[in-house]
Design a protein around this motif. Sequence first.
Motif, short mmCIF file in Angstrom:
data_model
loop_
_atom_site.label_atom_id
_atom_site.label_comp_id
_atom_site.label_asym_id
_atom_site.label_seq_id
_atom_site.Cartn_x
_atom_site.Cartn_y
_atom_site.Cartn_z
N SER A 1 1.16 3.19 -3.28
CA SER A 1 -0.03 3.77 -3.88
C SER A 1 -0.38 5.06 -3.16
O SER A 1 -0.99 5.03 -2.09
CB SER A 1 -1.20 2.78 -3.81
OG SER A 1 -0.88 1.59 -4.51
N PHE B 1 -3.23 4.56 -12.45
CA PHE B 1 -3.62 3.48 -11.56
C PHE B 1 -3.17 2.13 -12.11
O PHE B 1 -3.49 1.80 -13.25
CB PHE B 1 -5.14 3.49 -11.36
CG PHE B 1 -5.65 4.75 -10.71
CD1 PHE B 1 -6.24 5.75 -11.46
CD2 PHE B 1 -5.52 4.93 -9.35
CE1 PHE B 1 -6.71 6.90 -10.86
CE2 PHE B 1 -5.99 6.08 -8.74
CZ PHE B 1 -6.58 7.08 -9.50
N SER C 1 -3.34 -0.85 -10.01
CA SER C 1 -3.99 -1.93 -9.28
C SER C 1 -5.49 -1.70 -9.28
O SER C 1 -5.93 -0.57 -9.08
CB SER C 1 -3.47 -2.00 -7.84
OG SER C 1 -2.08 -2.23 -7.82
N ALA D 1 -5.79 1.85 -7.40
CA ALA D 1 -4.71 2.44 -6.62
C ALA D 1 -3.52 2.71 -7.54
O ALA D 1 -3.27 1.95 -8.49
CB ALA D 1 -4.29 1.50 -5.50
N GLY D 2 -2.80 3.79 -7.23
CA GLY D 2 -1.64 4.10 -8.06
C GLY D 2 -0.80 5.20 -7.46
O GLY D 2 -1.16 5.78 -6.43
N MET E 1 -5.82 6.84 -4.37
CA MET E 1 -6.87 5.83 -4.55
C MET E 1 -8.00 6.46 -5.35
O MET E 1 -8.29 7.65 -5.19
CB MET E 1 -7.40 5.36 -3.20
CG MET E 1 -6.36 4.69 -2.34
SD MET E 1 -5.94 3.05 -2.95
CE MET E 1 -7.45 2.17 -2.59
N THR F 1 0.82 -1.22 0.00
CA THR F 1 0.00 0.00 0.00
C THR F 1 0.85 1.26 0.00
O THR F 1 0.41 2.30 -0.45
CB THR F 1 -0.95 0.01 1.20
OG1 THR F 1 -0.18 -0.11 2.40
CG2 THR F 1 -1.95 -1.12 1.13
#
Length: 118
Positions: free
Chosen positions: A31, A105, A107, A98-99, A34, A28
């Motif tokens: 990222s 992004f 994911s 997420a990115g 979100m 996480t």
Amino acid sequence: QVQLVESGGGLVQAGGSLRLSCEASGRTFSSSVMGWFRQAPGKEREFVAAISWSSGTTYYRDSVKGRFTISRDNAKNTVYLQMNSLKPEDTAVYYCAAGPRVLDFGSWGQGTQVTVSS
């Protein structure tokens, strides 16, 4: 890699509300941003909203401004999308993403169906 799990979709009447949740796990820290996207049948996936983990800065597509609110709980690694005054045109599969930066992004979650009846 970041794993994302969405929840909270369902069927609601026009004018109603739903809250989507997206819990992140794994890498996480990679990222910074979100986001939520949606894809309606026969249409391309479109950006809905995004939030920075650190600053809390938010971004919205014009059609949801004033109706949708994105928020995050850093302690729970969870992002929320509160959707109010829902319209039939909000009907879509909603995806969490997420990115490292907005609109970058890498994911994606599996998606959750939101259906708004008229």
